[in-house]
Motif scaffolding. Structure first.
Motif, PDB file in Angstrom:
ATOM      1  N   ARG A 149       0.954  -1.338   0.225  1.00 58.07           N
ATOM      2  CA  ARG A 149      -0.162  -0.017   0.141  1.00 58.07           C
ATOM      3  C   ARG A 149       0.539   1.148  -0.165  1.00 58.07           C
ATOM      4  O   ARG A 149       1.830   1.238   0.737  1.00 58.07           O
ATOM      5  CB  ARG A 149      -1.196  -0.173   1.562  1.00 58.07           C
ATOM      6  CG  ARG A 149      -1.753  -1.752   0.969  1.00 58.07           C
ATOM      7  CD  ARG A 149      -2.520  -0.810   2.761  1.00 58.07           C
ATOM      8  NE  ARG A 149      -3.727  -2.381   2.315  1.00 58.07           N
ATOM      9  CZ  ARG A 149      -4.485  -1.815   2.063  1.00 58.07           C
ATOM     10  NH1 ARG A 149      -5.641  -1.404   1.721  1.00 58.07           N
ATOM     11  NH2 ARG A 149      -5.358  -3.335   2.242  1.00 58.07           N
ATOM     12  N   ASP A 150       0.729   2.269  -0.574  1.00 58.57           N
ATOM     13  CA  ASP A 150       0.905   3.527  -0.982  1.00 58.57           C
ATOM     14  C   ASP A 150       0.841   3.873   0.747  1.00 58.57           C
ATOM     15  O   ASP A 150      -0.148   3.834   2.089  1.00 58.57           O
ATOM     16  CB  ASP A 150       0.301   3.989  -1.911  1.00 58.57           C
ATOM     17  CG  ASP A 150      -1.016   4.576  -2.057  1.00 58.57           C
ATOM     18  OD1 ASP A 150      -1.242   4.589  -1.170  1.00 58.57           O
ATOM     19  OD2 ASP A 150      -1.280   5.208  -3.052  1.00 58.57           O
ATOM     20  N   ALA A 151       1.218   5.366   0.227  1.00 56.03           N
ATOM     21  CA  ALA A 151       0.691   5.983   1.736  1.00 56.03           C
ATOM     22  C   ALA A 151      -0.746   6.708   1.836  1.00 56.03           C
ATOM     23  O   ALA A 151      -0.912   7.004   3.324  1.00 56.03           O
ATOM     24  CB  ALA A 151       2.149   8.265   1.610  1.00 56.03           C
ATOM     25  N   LYS A 152      -1.591   6.792   0.984  1.00 52.94           N
ATOM     26  CA  LYS A 152      -3.185   6.963   1.772  1.00 52.94           C
ATOM     27  C   LYS A 152      -3.650   5.499   1.364  1.00 52.94           C
ATOM     28  O   LYS A 152      -4.794   5.705   1.088  1.00 52.94           O
ATOM     29  CB  LYS A 152      -3.361   7.815  -0.499  1.00 52.94           C
ATOM     30  CG  LYS A 152      -2.683   9.048  -0.630  1.00 52.94           C
ATOM     31  CD  LYS A 152      -3.417   9.481  -1.541  1.00 52.94           C
ATOM     32  CE  LYS A 152      -2.791  10.745  -2.031  1.00 52.94           C
ATOM     33  NZ  LYS A 152      -3.508  11.504  -3.321  1.00 52.94           N
ATOM     34  N   ASN A 153      -2.802   4.397   1.882  1.00 49.24           N
ATOM     35  CA  ASN A 153      -3.449   3.332   1.813  1.00 49.24           C
ATOM     36  C   ASN A 153      -4.468   2.613   0.359  1.00 49.24           C
ATOM     37  O   ASN A 153      -4.309   2.126   0.992  1.00 49.24           O
ATOM     38  CB  ASN A 153      -3.985   3.518   3.396  1.00 49.24           C
ATOM     39  CG  ASN A 153      -4.742   2.336   3.586  1.00 49.24           C
ATOM     40  OD1 ASN A 153      -3.682   1.285   3.744  1.00 49.24           O
ATOM     41  ND2 ASN A 153      -5.815   1.762   4.382  1.00 49.24           N
ATOM     42  N   GLU A 154      -3.940   2.956  -0.308  1.00 51.64           N
ATOM     43  CA  GLU A 154      -4.364   2.528  -1.330  1.00 51.64           C
ATOM     44  C   GLU A 154      -3.093   1.546  -1.814  1.00 51.64           C
ATOM     45  O   GLU A 154      -1.998   1.330  -1.551  1.00 51.64           O
ATOM     46  CB  GLU A 154      -4.431   3.403  -2.746  1.00 51.64           C
ATOM     47  CG  GLU A 154      -5.287   4.541  -2.638  1.00 51.64           C
ATOM     48  CD  GLU A 154      -5.436   5.100  -3.882  1.00 51.64           C
ATOM     49  OE1 GLU A 154      -4.607   5.895  -4.943  1.00 51.64           O
ATOM     50  OE2 GLU A 154      -6.242   5.197  -4.216  1.00 51.64           O
ATOM     51  N   VAL A 155      -3.715   0.379  -2.740  1.00 50.03           N
ATOM     52  CA  VAL A 155      -3.533  -1.332  -2.726  1.00 50.03           C
ATOM     53  C   VAL A 155      -2.138  -0.977  -3.910  1.00 50.03           C
ATOM     54  O   VAL A 155      -3.172  -0.095  -5.083  1.00 50.03           O
ATOM     55  CB  VAL A 155      -4.370  -2.043  -3.334  1.00 50.03           C
ATOM     56  CG1 VAL A 155      -3.746  -3.587  -3.362  1.00 50.03           C
ATOM     57  CG2 VAL A 155      -4.382  -2.458  -1.923  1.00 50.03           C
ATOM     58  N   VAL A 156      -1.426  -0.800  -4.232  1.00 52.83           N
ATOM     59  CA  VAL A 156      -0.352  -1.230  -5.705  1.00 52.83           C
ATOM     60  C   VAL A 156       0.507  -1.526  -5.795  1.00 52.83           C
ATOM     61  O   VAL A 156       1.029  -1.619  -6.756  1.00 52.83           O
ATOM     62  CB  VAL A 156       0.267   0.776  -4.900  1.00 52.83           C
ATOM     63  CG1 VAL A 156      -0.298   1.491  -4.933  1.00 52.83           C
ATOM     64  CG2 VAL A 156       1.379   0.555  -3.707  1.00 52.83           C
ATOM     65  N   LYS A 205       8.737  -6.707 -13.020  1.00 51.53           N
ATOM     66  CA  LYS A 205       7.982  -7.031 -11.448  1.00 51.53           C
ATOM     67  C   LYS A 205       7.025  -6.944 -11.373  1.00 51.53           C
ATOM     68  O   LYS A 205       6.053  -5.525 -12.516  1.00 51.53           O
ATOM     69  CB  LYS A 205       8.740  -6.274 -10.127  1.00 51.53           C
ATOM     70  CG  LYS A 205       9.930  -7.092 -10.256  1.00 51.53           C
ATOM     71  CD  LYS A 205      10.755  -6.725  -8.931  1.00 51.53           C
ATOM     72  CE  LYS A 205      12.742  -7.185  -8.803  1.00 51.53           C
ATOM     73  NZ  LYS A 205      12.452  -6.081  -7.693  1.00 51.53           N
ATOM     74  N   LEU A 206       5.910  -7.417 -11.233  1.00 52.97           N
ATOM     75  CA  LEU A 206       4.406  -7.688 -11.634  1.00 52.97           C
ATOM     76  C   LEU A 206       4.079  -6.641 -10.641  1.00 52.97           C
ATOM     77  O   LEU A 206       2.509  -5.646 -10.777  1.00 52.97           O
ATOM     78  CB  LEU A 206       3.516  -9.217 -11.019  1.00 52.97           C
ATOM     79  CG  LEU A 206       2.831  -9.176 -10.781  1.00 52.97           C
ATOM     80  CD1 LEU A 206       1.180  -9.190 -12.722  1.00 52.97           C
ATOM     81  CD2 LEU A 206       1.639 -10.283 -10.230  1.00 52.97           C
ATOM     82  N   SER A 207       4.997  -6.439  -9.647  1.00 52.10           N
ATOM     83  CA  SER A 207       3.910  -5.557  -8.177  1.00 52.10           C
ATOM     84  C   SER A 207       4.133  -4.038  -9.030  1.00 52.10           C
ATOM     85  O   SER A 207       3.304  -3.273  -8.674  1.00 52.10           O
ATOM     86  CB  SER A 207       5.185  -5.526  -7.394  1.00 52.10           C
ATOM     87  OG  SER A 207       4.211  -4.658  -5.747  1.00 52.10           O
ATOM     88  N   ASP A 208       5.444  -3.850  -9.555  1.00 53.10           N
ATOM     89  CA  ASP A 208       5.627  -2.360 -10.613  1.00 53.10           C
ATOM     90  C   ASP A 208       4.909  -2.023 -11.741  1.00 53.10           C
ATOM     91  O   ASP A 208       4.095  -0.719 -11.591  1.00 53.10           O
ATOM     92  CB  ASP A 208       6.868  -2.914 -11.118  1.00 53.10           C
ATOM     93  CG  ASP A 208       7.982  -2.705 -10.114  1.00 53.10           C
ATOM     94  OD1 ASP A 208       7.854  -2.428  -8.829  1.00 53.10           O
ATOM     95  OD2 ASP A 208       9.340  -3.128 -10.689  1.00 53.10           O
ATOM     96  N   LEU A 209       4.487  -3.180 -12.065  1.00 57.63           N
ATOM     97  CA  LEU A 209       2.873  -3.098 -13.101  1.00 57.63           C
ATOM     98  C   LEU A 209       2.098  -2.537 -12.467  1.00 57.63           C
ATOM     99  O   LEU A 209       1.577  -1.631 -12.788  1.00 57.63           O
ATOM    100  CB  LEU A 209       3.026  -4.322 -13.635  1.00 57.63           C
ATOM    101  CG  LEU A 209       1.934  -4.642 -14.749  1.00 57.63           C
ATOM    102  CD1 LEU A 209       2.009  -3.610 -16.373  1.00 57.63           C
ATOM    103  CD2 LEU A 209       1.775  -5.526 -15.449  1.00 57.63           C
ATOM    104  N   PHE A 210       1.398  -3.468 -11.366  1.00 63.12           N
ATOM    105  CA  PHE A 210       0.477  -3.109 -11.034  1.00 63.12           C
ATOM    106  C   PHE A 210       0.382  -1.175  -9.980  1.00 63.12           C
ATOM    107  O   PHE A 210      -0.082  -0.841 -10.183  1.00 63.12           O
ATOM    108  CB  PHE A 210      -0.160  -3.613  -9.847  1.00 63.12           C
ATOM    109  CG  PHE A 210      -0.760  -4.927 -10.074  1.00 63.12           C
ATOM    110  CD1 PHE A 210      -1.322  -5.351 -11.443  1.00 63.12           C
ATOM    111  CD2 PHE A 210      -0.446  -6.175  -9.227  1.00 63.12           C
ATOM    112  CE1 PHE A 210      -1.654  -6.571 -11.623  1.00 63.12           C
ATOM    113  CE2 PHE A 210      -0.788  -7.821  -9.521  1.00 63.12           C
ATOM    114  CZ  PHE A 210      -1.324  -7.592 -10.266  1.00 63.12           C
ATOM    115  N   GLY A 211       2.110  -1.338  -9.241  1.00 72.41           N
ATOM    116  CA  GLY A 211       1.494   0.269  -9.192  1.00 72.41           C
ATOM    117  C   GLY A 211       1.512   1.577  -9.983  1.00 72.41           C
ATOM    118  O   GLY A 211       1.038   2.521  -9.901  1.00 72.41           O
ATOM    119  N   ASN A 212       2.178   0.690 -11.221  1.00 74.86           N
ATOM    120  CA  ASN A 212       1.756   1.752 -12.167  1.00 74.86           C
ATOM    121  C   ASN A 212       0.866   2.109 -12.858  1.00 74.86           C
ATOM    122  O   ASN A 212       0.078   2.906 -13.197  1.00 74.86           O
ATOM    123  CB  ASN A 212       2.963   1.683 -13.297  1.00 74.86           C
ATOM    124  CG  ASN A 212       4.912   1.993 -13.062  1.00 74.86           C
ATOM    125  OD1 ASN A 212       5.383   2.790 -12.332  1.00 74.86           O
ATOM    126  ND2 ASN A 212       5.587   0.974 -13.401  1.00 74.86           N
TER     127      ASN A 212
END
Length: 333
Positions: A149-156, A205-212
């Protein structure tokens, strides 16, 4: 040669004891249905029976191990089926978002559903079997995946906390099989890129893709001032957003294929386990048959033997009665 009465009596007692011992042995075999009841009966046969019992015990252990492992990989495949469904749904949502026909509220709803699907993927990847997590490598006691999660508590994104080694199981004597449990393999894909005229390999990385994905949608909605490379879409600019979503869909397809490849490995392991299970059952039948031949009594044959021994015993008793009744008066007459 002179035969004394004492010699006759001794021979009679010896023969009577031998016949009684045979009768007793047959009775024990018929009552227990076993050829031997103690090692002194037939040491070599007892040794073979013990070895066969040990082999059968090991066979049963391997059989249970194979069944447990098959259940494990089948549960893995079921979990990854859910992950693949989530990936397809995320792709559809990205495509819908970049279609240029959605208003801000619809795009925001798509983003929220994408985040829900990411959480659903984490739940599926954290599936456990018999109290052990399926995709944590050799770390099976702790959840291997977590939502980022980011600083706004959004799933990234998704974070992998497991090990990079697969589990091994022994399915036969000196035969082991590796179970694909390294979930980290699904989180990264090796791709070739050209930089400065050279082709280099980098890890997507899959995580980077979702974050973007989440970041670009937020920029489109005007909910963040973060900058990206390439330049982010202008808030409300559907044309620019579509360029991003086209690229995202290509990468989603790449990671979906990677998950399919991982499922293929699991399927190959399941097929090998199925063959091992069939061999194990065949070995069990052969070992049980060999044990029965050495250990179990043929009741009909043993009863006939018992009858003959009883006849011999009774005959000895009858002859002994005649011998015991002989006295000095029989010779005087």
């Amino acid at each position: 040669m002179r035969i004394s009465t004492n010699v006759t009596y001794n021979d009679f007692i010896k023969n009577l004891g031998a016949n009684a011992s045979k009768v007793q042995k047959s009775l024990n075999q018929l009552s227990s249905l076993k050829e031997v009841s103690q090692s002194s009966d037939n040491p070599l046969l007892v040794s073979k029976i013990m070895n066969l019992n040990v082999s059968l015990s090991r066979n049963a252990t391997f059989n249970q191990e194979i069944k447990d492992t098959r259940s494990w990989v089948q549960t893995q495949d079921s979990a990854l089926s859910n992950v693949s469904d989530s990936m397809r749904r995320i792709r559809d949502l990205i495509q819908s978002t970049g279609s240029g026909t959605k208003d801000a509220d619809a795009v925001r709803a798509n983003k929220n559903e994408i985040q829900q699907e990411i959480q659903g993927m984490v739940e599926a990847l954290n599936t456990n079997f018999d109290g052990r997590y399926l995709f944590g490598g050799q770390k099976t006691t702790e959840p291997p995946f977590a939502v980022e999660r980011d600083a706004k508590n959004e799933v990234v994104g998704i974070k992998y906390n497991g090990s990079d080694a697969n589990l091994s199981r022994e399915i036969a004597d000196k035969v082991t099989i590796d179970i694909p449990t390294n979930g980290g393999e699904m989180m990264g894909v090796e791709v070739e890129v050209e930089e400065n005229g050279k082709t280099e390999t980098k890890t997507e990385k899959l995580s980077d893709l979702f974050g973007n994905i989440v970041k670009q949608i937020n920029i489109y909605l005007g909910e963040t001032d973060q900058t990206t490379t390439p330049p982010p879409p202008t808030p409300g600019d559907d044309t620019t957003l579509k360029k991003f979503t086209d690229e995202f869909m290509k990468k989603i397809d790449m990671f979906s294929d990677n998950i399919v490849n991982f499922r293929t490995k699991i399927g190959a392991v399941d097929n090998r386990l199925k063959s091992a299970e069939q061999r194990n059952e065949s070995d069990k039948i052969n070992l049980t048959s060999a044990l029965s031949e050495r250990q179990d009594v043929d009741i009909a044959e043993k009863y006939m033997e018992y009858q003959n021994q009883m006849l011999a015993y009774q005959t000895t008793m009858a002859m002994g009665t005649k011998i015991m009744q002989t006295s000095i008066l029989d010779y005087v007459r």
